[in-house]
Scaffold this motif. Sequence first.
Motif, mmCIF file in Angstrom:
data_model
loop_
_atom_site.group_PDB
_atom_site.id
_atom_site.type_symbol
_atom_site.label_atom_id
_atom_site.label_comp_id
_atom_site.label_asym_id
_atom_site.label_seq_id
_atom_site.Cartn_x
_atom_site.Cartn_y
_atom_site.Cartn_z
ATOM 1 N N ALA A 83 0.850 -1.184 0.000
ATOM 2 C CA ALA A 83 0.000 0.000 0.000
ATOM 3 C C ALA A 83 0.889 1.238 0.000
ATOM 4 N N GLY A 84 0.872 1.970 -1.106
ATOM 5 C CA GLY A 84 1.650 3.201 -1.215
ATOM 6 C C GLY A 84 2.943 3.073 -2.010
ATOM 7 N N GLY A 85 3.423 1.861 -2.224
ATOM 8 C CA GLY A 85 4.725 1.710 -2.891
ATOM 9 C C GLY A 85 5.814 2.278 -1.993
ATOM 10 N N LEU A 86 5.807 1.837 -0.740
ATOM 11 C CA LEU A 86 6.686 2.424 0.276
ATOM 12 C C LEU A 86 7.891 1.541 0.567
ATOM 13 N N ALA A 87 9.013 2.210 0.820
ATOM 14 C CA ALA A 87 10.251 1.497 1.135
ATOM 15 C C ALA A 87 10.243 1.086 2.603
ATOM 16 N N THR B 269 19.581 -8.042 -9.797
ATOM 17 C CA THR B 269 19.031 -6.819 -10.383
ATOM 18 C C THR B 269 20.005 -5.660 -10.146
ATOM 19 N N THR B 270 20.032 -4.722 -11.113
ATOM 20 C CA THR B 270 21.037 -3.648 -11.059
ATOM 21 C C THR B 270 20.418 -2.250 -11.122
ATOM 22 N N GLU B 271 19.103 -2.165 -11.344
ATOM 23 C CA GLU B 271 18.444 -0.858 -11.315
ATOM 24 C C GLU B 271 17.123 -0.993 -10.565
ATOM 25 N N PHE B 272 16.804 0.042 -9.782
ATOM 26 C CA PHE B 272 15.564 0.040 -9.005
ATOM 27 C C PHE B 272 14.668 1.197 -9.450
ATOM 28 N N MET B 273 13.372 0.936 -9.396
ATOM 29 C CA MET B 273 12.391 1.937 -9.801
ATOM 30 C C MET B 273 11.288 1.952 -8.741
ATOM 31 N N ILE B 274 10.885 3.141 -8.306
ATOM 32 C CA ILE B 274 9.810 3.248 -7.315
ATOM 33 C C ILE B 274 8.640 3.973 -7.966
ATOM 34 N N ILE B 275 7.459 3.364 -7.914
ATOM 35 C CA ILE B 275 6.297 3.943 -8.599
ATOM 36 C C ILE B 275 5.135 4.187 -7.631
ATOM 37 N N ASN B 276 4.791 5.458 -7.461
ATOM 38 C CA ASN B 276 3.555 5.858 -6.787
ATOM 39 C C ASN B 276 2.586 6.301 -7.886
ATOM 40 N N HIS B 277 1.397 6.741 -7.514
ATOM 41 C CA HIS B 277 0.437 7.107 -8.562
ATOM 42 C C HIS B 277 -0.556 8.144 -8.069
ATOM 43 N N ASP C 59 1.763 14.271 0.491
ATOM 44 C CA ASP C 59 2.362 14.870 -0.697
ATOM 45 C C ASP C 59 3.012 13.777 -1.541
ATOM 46 N N LEU C 60 2.445 13.570 -2.712
ATOM 47 C CA LEU C 60 2.850 12.458 -3.566
ATOM 48 C C LEU C 60 4.325 12.529 -3.972
ATOM 49 N N ASP C 61 4.724 13.664 -4.564
ATOM 50 C CA ASP C 61 6.105 13.786 -5.023
ATOM 51 C C ASP C 61 7.089 13.678 -3.863
ATOM 52 N N GLU C 62 6.733 14.331 -2.765
ATOM 53 C CA GLU C 62 7.610 14.301 -1.600
ATOM 54 C C GLU C 62 7.725 12.867 -1.068
ATOM 55 N N ASN C 63 6.626 12.145 -1.112
ATOM 56 C CA ASN C 63 6.669 10.751 -0.664
ATOM 57 C C ASN C 63 7.598 9.918 -1.535
ATOM 58 N N VAL C 64 7.508 10.113 -2.846
ATOM 59 C CA VAL C 64 8.380 9.369 -3.756
ATOM 60 C C VAL C 64 9.844 9.687 -3.437
ATOM 61 N N ARG C 65 10.143 10.985 -3.266
ATOM 62 C CA ARG C 65 11.526 11.375 -2.940
ATOM 63 C C ARG C 65 12.014 10.694 -1.664
ATOM 64 N N GLN C 66 11.128 10.641 -0.671
ATOM 65 C CA GLN C 66 11.526 10.024 0.594
ATOM 66 C C GLN C 66 11.815 8.534 0.428
ATOM 67 N N GLN C 67 11.001 7.862 -0.374
ATOM 68 C CA GLN C 67 11.213 6.414 -0.557
ATOM 69 C C GLN C 67 12.517 6.163 -1.305
ATOM 70 N N VAL C 68 12.775 6.983 -2.328
ATOM 71 C CA VAL C 68 14.023 6.860 -3.084
ATOM 72 C C VAL C 68 15.204 7.040 -2.133
ATOM 73 N N GLU C 69 15.121 8.069 -1.306
ATOM 74 C CA GLU C 69 16.198 8.368 -0.359
ATOM 75 C C GLU C 69 16.412 7.211 0.613
ATOM 76 N N LYS C 70 15.303 6.655 1.065
ATOM 77 C CA LYS C 70 15.375 5.569 2.036
ATOM 78 C C LYS C 70 16.100 4.354 1.449
ATOM 79 N N VAL C 71 15.785 4.052 0.202
ATOM 80 C CA VAL C 71 16.443 2.911 -0.451
ATOM 81 C C VAL C 71 17.907 3.235 -0.696
ATOM 82 N N LYS C 72 18.146 4.406 -1.269
ATOM 83 C CA LYS C 72 19.519 4.803 -1.610
ATOM 84 C C LYS C 72 20.439 4.832 -0.406
ATOM 85 N N SER C 73 19.891 5.246 0.733
ATOM 86 C CA SER C 73 20.754 5.452 1.894
ATOM 87 C C SER C 73 20.960 4.176 2.710
ATOM 88 N N HIS C 74 20.312 3.087 2.297
ATOM 89 C CA HIS C 74 20.502 1.853 3.065
ATOM 90 C C HIS C 74 21.931 1.355 2.891
#
Length: 171
Positions: free
Chosen positions: A60-64, A81-89, A125-140
């Motif tokens: 639910a949400g496409g959350l990291a 896998t070598t590339e990751f993609m996060i999709i909200n809508h 906030d949709l865009d902000e949520n996507v940014r946060q999930q990307v950051e969460k994955v990247k920073s692991h």
Amino acid sequence: MNIVDSVVSANENYSRDFRLGSLAMPPSRRLAILACMDARMTIEPMLGLKTGEAHIIRNAGGLATEDAIRSLIISHHLLGTTEFMIINHTDCGMLTFKDDGLRERLKKKFGQTAPTPRHFLAFQDLDENVRQQVEKVKSHPWIPKDIPVRGFVYDVKTGRLREVVPATVGA
Ligand SMILES: [Zn+2]
């Protein structure tokens, strides 16, 4: 017929003409996608993917969440896998409630609290949520820095994907 019985019977037809039995376990296009569970997104046709080409992790949400990151780590380190993609809508259900409100409602309905889930992770906030999930994955610490992690918003009205630009570029 109940719903599960009807889809199980649809699988009878599916398996009759099944030709994917020799696919390899690692996704052939080395892509892992984390997406919302929304029923209006059918990820493979949406992205021109075929069975066997990508991992698709949904919640639910496409959350990291911890579990999504668990899957991404396994996807990369064990299955290549070598590339990751996060999709909200657009029009996501996660934009329509607040954690506290849902928690209270359920507490009332069942007359008790529950140890899990600790959070429902609704967002505003949709865009902000996507940014946060990307950051969460990247920073692991167990996700290599050279794996591209890109975030997108899918428009349920037009079928189009829009990339969410990171708040800060570079570093
Ligand atoms: Zn959604």
